[in-house]
Design a protein around this motif. Structure first.
Motif, mmCIF file in Angstrom:
data_model
loop_
_atom_site.group_PDB
_atom_site.id
_atom_site.type_symbol
_atom_site.label_atom_id
_atom_site.label_comp_id
_atom_site.label_asym_id
_atom_site.label_seq_id
_atom_site.Cartn_x
_atom_site.Cartn_y
_atom_site.Cartn_z
ATOM 1 N N PHE A 384 31.972 38.147 27.859
ATOM 2 C CA PHE A 384 33.345 37.732 28.151
ATOM 3 C C PHE A 384 34.324 38.884 27.945
ATOM 4 O O PHE A 384 35.290 39.032 28.709
ATOM 5 C CB PHE A 384 33.734 36.528 27.291
ATOM 6 N N ALA A 385 34.096 39.702 26.918
ATOM 7 C CA ALA A 385 34.966 40.862 26.704
ATOM 8 C C ALA A 385 34.811 41.859 27.846
ATOM 9 O O ALA A 385 35.802 42.421 28.335
ATOM 10 C CB ALA A 385 34.625 41.524 25.366
ATOM 11 N N ALA A 386 33.558 42.076 28.287
ATOM 12 C CA ALA A 386 33.335 42.982 29.418
ATOM 13 C C ALA A 386 34.023 42.459 30.669
ATOM 14 O O ALA A 386 34.598 43.233 31.452
ATOM 15 C CB ALA A 386 31.835 43.149 29.658
ATOM 16 N N ALA A 387 33.987 41.143 30.868
ATOM 17 C CA ALA A 387 34.655 40.551 32.022
ATOM 18 C C ALA A 387 36.161 40.761 31.955
ATOM 19 O O ALA A 387 36.807 41.094 32.960
ATOM 20 C CB ALA A 387 34.328 39.055 32.102
ATOM 21 N N ALA A 388 36.746 40.558 30.758
ATOM 22 C CA ALA A 388 38.191 40.732 30.603
ATOM 23 C C ALA A 388 38.593 42.186 30.836
ATOM 24 O O ALA A 388 39.581 42.468 31.530
ATOM 25 C CB ALA A 388 38.619 40.282 29.208
ATOM 26 N N VAL A 389 37.821 43.125 30.290
ATOM 27 C CA VAL A 389 38.123 44.545 30.475
ATOM 28 C C VAL A 389 37.996 44.937 31.944
ATOM 29 O O VAL A 389 38.850 45.636 32.501
ATOM 30 C CB VAL A 389 37.192 45.409 29.596
ATOM 31 N N ALA A 390 36.922 44.466 32.592
ATOM 32 C CA ALA A 390 36.737 44.765 34.010
ATOM 33 C C ALA A 390 37.858 44.167 34.850
ATOM 34 O O ALA A 390 38.329 44.783 35.807
ATOM 35 C CB ALA A 390 35.383 44.229 34.480
ATOM 36 N N GLY A 391 38.287 42.973 34.470
ATOM 37 C CA GLY A 391 39.374 42.336 35.201
ATOM 38 C C GLY A 391 40.657 43.133 35.138
ATOM 39 O O GLY A 391 41.373 43.289 36.135
ATOM 40 N N VAL A 392 40.961 43.666 33.952
ATOM 41 C CA VAL A 392 42.175 44.486 33.785
ATOM 42 C C VAL A 392 42.034 45.805 34.529
ATOM 43 O O VAL A 392 42.940 46.255 35.224
ATOM 44 C CB VAL A 392 42.454 44.731 32.288
ATOM 45 N N ALA A 393 40.858 46.427 34.398
ATOM 46 C CA ALA A 393 40.643 47.727 35.027
ATOM 47 C C ALA A 393 40.682 47.646 36.546
ATOM 48 O O ALA A 393 41.092 48.599 37.210
ATOM 49 C CB ALA A 393 39.308 48.306 34.559
ATOM 50 N N LEU A 394 40.261 46.516 37.085
ATOM 51 C CA LEU A 394 40.165 46.374 38.535
ATOM 52 C C LEU A 394 41.275 45.513 39.122
ATOM 53 O O LEU A 394 41.189 45.085 40.273
ATOM 54 C CB LEU A 394 38.806 45.752 38.890
ATOM 55 N N ARG A 395 42.324 45.253 38.336
ATOM 56 C CA ARG A 395 43.363 44.333 38.812
ATOM 57 C C ARG A 395 44.077 44.860 40.050
ATOM 58 O O ARG A 395 44.568 44.078 40.873
ATOM 59 C CB ARG A 395 44.374 44.048 37.707
ATOM 60 N N SER A 396 44.122 46.184 40.219
ATOM 61 C CA SER A 396 44.797 46.734 41.391
ATOM 62 C C SER A 396 44.051 46.416 42.682
ATOM 63 O O SER A 396 44.616 46.492 43.776
ATOM 64 C CB SER A 396 44.935 48.256 41.252
ATOM 65 N N ALA A 397 42.766 46.052 42.556
ATOM 66 C CA ALA A 397 41.979 45.731 43.747
ATOM 67 C C ALA A 397 42.178 44.301 44.211
ATOM 68 O O ALA A 397 41.775 43.944 45.319
ATOM 69 C CB ALA A 397 40.491 45.968 43.459
ATOM 70 N N THR A 398 42.809 43.468 43.380
ATOM 71 C CA THR A 398 42.951 42.051 43.715
ATOM 72 C C THR A 398 43.934 41.836 44.851
ATOM 73 O O THR A 398 45.035 42.383 44.845
ATOM 74 C CB THR A 398 43.419 41.263 42.478
ATOM 75 N N ILE A 399 43.532 41.055 45.827
ATOM 76 C CA ILE A 399 44.414 40.668 46.922
ATOM 77 C C ILE A 399 44.969 39.284 46.626
ATOM 78 O O ILE A 399 44.213 38.335 46.425
ATOM 79 C CB ILE A 399 43.661 40.640 48.266
ATOM 80 N N ASP A 400 46.278 39.171 46.595
ATOM 81 C CA ASP A 400 46.912 37.879 46.365
ATOM 82 C C ASP A 400 46.916 37.096 47.678
ATOM 83 O O ASP A 400 47.526 37.527 48.661
ATOM 84 C CB ASP A 400 48.355 38.094 45.878
ATOM 85 N N PRO A 401 46.244 35.941 47.717
ATOM 86 C CA PRO A 401 46.208 35.153 48.960
ATOM 87 C C PRO A 401 47.585 34.747 49.456
ATOM 88 O O PRO A 401 47.760 34.464 50.640
ATOM 89 C CB PRO A 401 45.384 33.919 48.562
ATOM 90 N N ASP A 402 48.582 34.708 48.559
ATOM 91 C CA ASP A 402 49.929 34.294 48.967
ATOM 92 C C ASP A 402 50.703 35.412 49.647
ATOM 93 O O ASP A 402 51.581 35.163 50.468
ATOM 94 C CB ASP A 402 50.734 33.839 47.747
ATOM 95 N N LYS A 403 50.380 36.688 49.286
ATOM 96 C CA LYS A 403 51.202 37.796 49.746
ATOM 97 C C LYS A 403 50.525 38.663 50.788
ATOM 98 O O LYS A 403 51.173 39.227 51.659
ATOM 99 C CB LYS A 403 51.606 38.664 48.550
ATOM 100 N N ALA A 404 49.218 38.790 50.695
ATOM 101 C CA ALA A 404 48.519 39.706 51.585
ATOM 102 C C ALA A 404 48.340 39.121 52.975
ATOM 103 O O ALA A 404 48.250 37.901 53.144
ATOM 104 C CB ALA A 404 47.151 40.055 50.998
#
Length: 414
Positions: A384-404
């Motif tokens: 779970f910690a690895a998931a949280a860290v990966a989520g923060v590190a890769l947050r710039s890759a996330t596409i927001d379905p509302d905006k993109a």
């Protein structure tokens, strides 16, 4: 709505097709000793009949999604439902333990096909927050099914008698799935928008998605999350009953309560996502599930003899499962949006890979040594910690379905 799609898929039909197949995983779990005795096989072979079904569900998702991008959705779903019903009948009539293992593999694969293609149908038809809400609804039903399955199986064996009746029940479920698919799920992928079906083209689509950070990032985070969750699934019964000394009946109550928290969170997501969108809810979910696991690990680390009170363990696990119940549909909405140019393939990887990651880590608690709260929570905390860290590190890759601006979808062509 485009001219190709004369009517929207029925929500009820989607729920039946994608949710009820999950009943196959553990409906007969209480009857495993009877299965062993009846088929004159070993306990490990009897348990393998469940493992093969889970593996089949993962493989069914991975294989069917890309095929549905080439051949359409409806035919695959109908075939899967018929195969599920037929394999349930064969399981009810089986006379060999290893034959049951093989039949359960195919039965699980059929259920996996229905799940993967059902998610692709959502991506074909719904958009943005409406799609996210649909994923929340499917997630809630999908989580309820395996929770109530053992109770259904227990009632059937107690009132009707024998483990084989469970598979006759699943055969009826398969028929209901087939009828629901036939009457309520029209084809949602027009022929002119289908993609080439050769192996090389399938490989290209897979490579395209897996090298796209906006798609691969949420899939990676979910793989880590599901790995941590399956450590709990695989170890909690031994840990709570053997180290904390609770009865099997009390463990069932604990497990059911935690599962109810997960379902309630999925239902809550369904109603909140229309207002907030999936990005914010996923952040809240990650914080919630990570906090629950961290609290459990800290309690085990600090408690005398590393044996925290049951109440503390119970609450911490409930917080974790509640967070996960909101995380799963939120991440599904984000993942499917990022991969909507090949919705079936995206559904296959977005659901199948995390499922495989979870299945591989299920026995981790036992492999690490004595099955204790500290060992279980430590394994969970790691993932779970690895998931949280990966989520923060890769947050710039996330596409927001509302905006993109979404990638072209097969169902939007005409």
């Amino acid at each position: 709505m485009m001219s190709f799609l004369k009517r929207r898929p029925s929500t009820t039909a989607l729920l039946i097709v994608t949710g009820t197949g999950a009943l196959s995983t553990d409906t007969y779990v209480a009857s495993l000793p009877e299965v062993q005795a009846s088929l004159h096989t070993s306990s490990s072979t009897a348990q393998l009949t469940m493992t093969s079904c889970i593996a089949g569900m993962a493989l069914g998702q991975l294989l069917s999604g890309p095929v549905s991008d080439a051949r359409g959705r409806r035919g695959l779903v109908l075939t899967a439902c018929v195969v599920f019903a037929a394999m349930s009948v064969l399981c009810a009539l089986v006379t060999s333990g290893w034959l049951l293992v093989a039949e359960r593999l195919v039965q699980g694969a059929a259920a996996g096909v229905a799940v993967a293609v059902g998610r692709a149908v959502v991506n074909d038809v719904w958009r943005g927050r409406q799609a996210a809400a649909m994923f929340g609804t499917l997630s809630a039903v999908g989580l309820i099914a395996p929770v109530v399955a053992p109770a259904i199986g227990g009632v059937l064996t107690a009132t009707v008698g024998g483990w084989r009746v469970v598979f006759w029940f699943l055969a009826v479920v398969g028929v209901v799935m087939a009828v629901a698919a036939y009457t309520g799920l029209p084809e949602t992928l027009p022929p002119e928008r289908r993609q080439p079906g050769g192996l090389r083209q399938l490989g290209r689509r897979a490579a395209d998605l897996l090298t796209d950070r906006s798609f691969a990032a949420p899939v990676l985070v979910q793989c880590l999350t599901m790995a941590g969750f399956f450590v709990y699934i695989g170890g909690s019964s031994f840990v709570l009953q053997e180290q904390l000394g609770i009865s099997a009946r009390l463990y069932t109550i604990v497990f059911a309560t935690n599962a109810a928290a997960m379902v309630a969170a999925s239902v809550t997501f369904r109603f909140l996502v229309i207002r907030t969108g999936p990005i914010l809810l996923r952040r809240i979910a990650v914080v919630t599930q990570t906090t629950g696991v961290a609290a459990l690990f800290a309690a085990a680390l600090l408690a005398p003899g590393h044996r925290p009170p049951l109440a503390v363990v119970w609450v911490a696990l409930a917080v974790m499962t509640a967070g996960l119940g909101m995380y799963l549909p939120a991440n599904a909405a984000i993942t499917q949006h990022a991969g909507r140019r090949a919705a079936g393939t995206a559904s296959a990887f977005g659901g199948g890979l995390p499922f495989l990651a979870g299945a591989v880590t299920t026995p981790l608690t036992g492999l690490l040594g004595d099955q204790t709260v500290l060992i279980m929570s430590g394994g969970m905390a790691l993932f779970f910690a690895a998931a949280a860290v990966a989520g923060v590190a890769l947050r710039s890759a996330t596409i927001d379905p509302d905006k993109a601006v979404p990638s072209p979808s097969p169902a939007e062509a005409v």
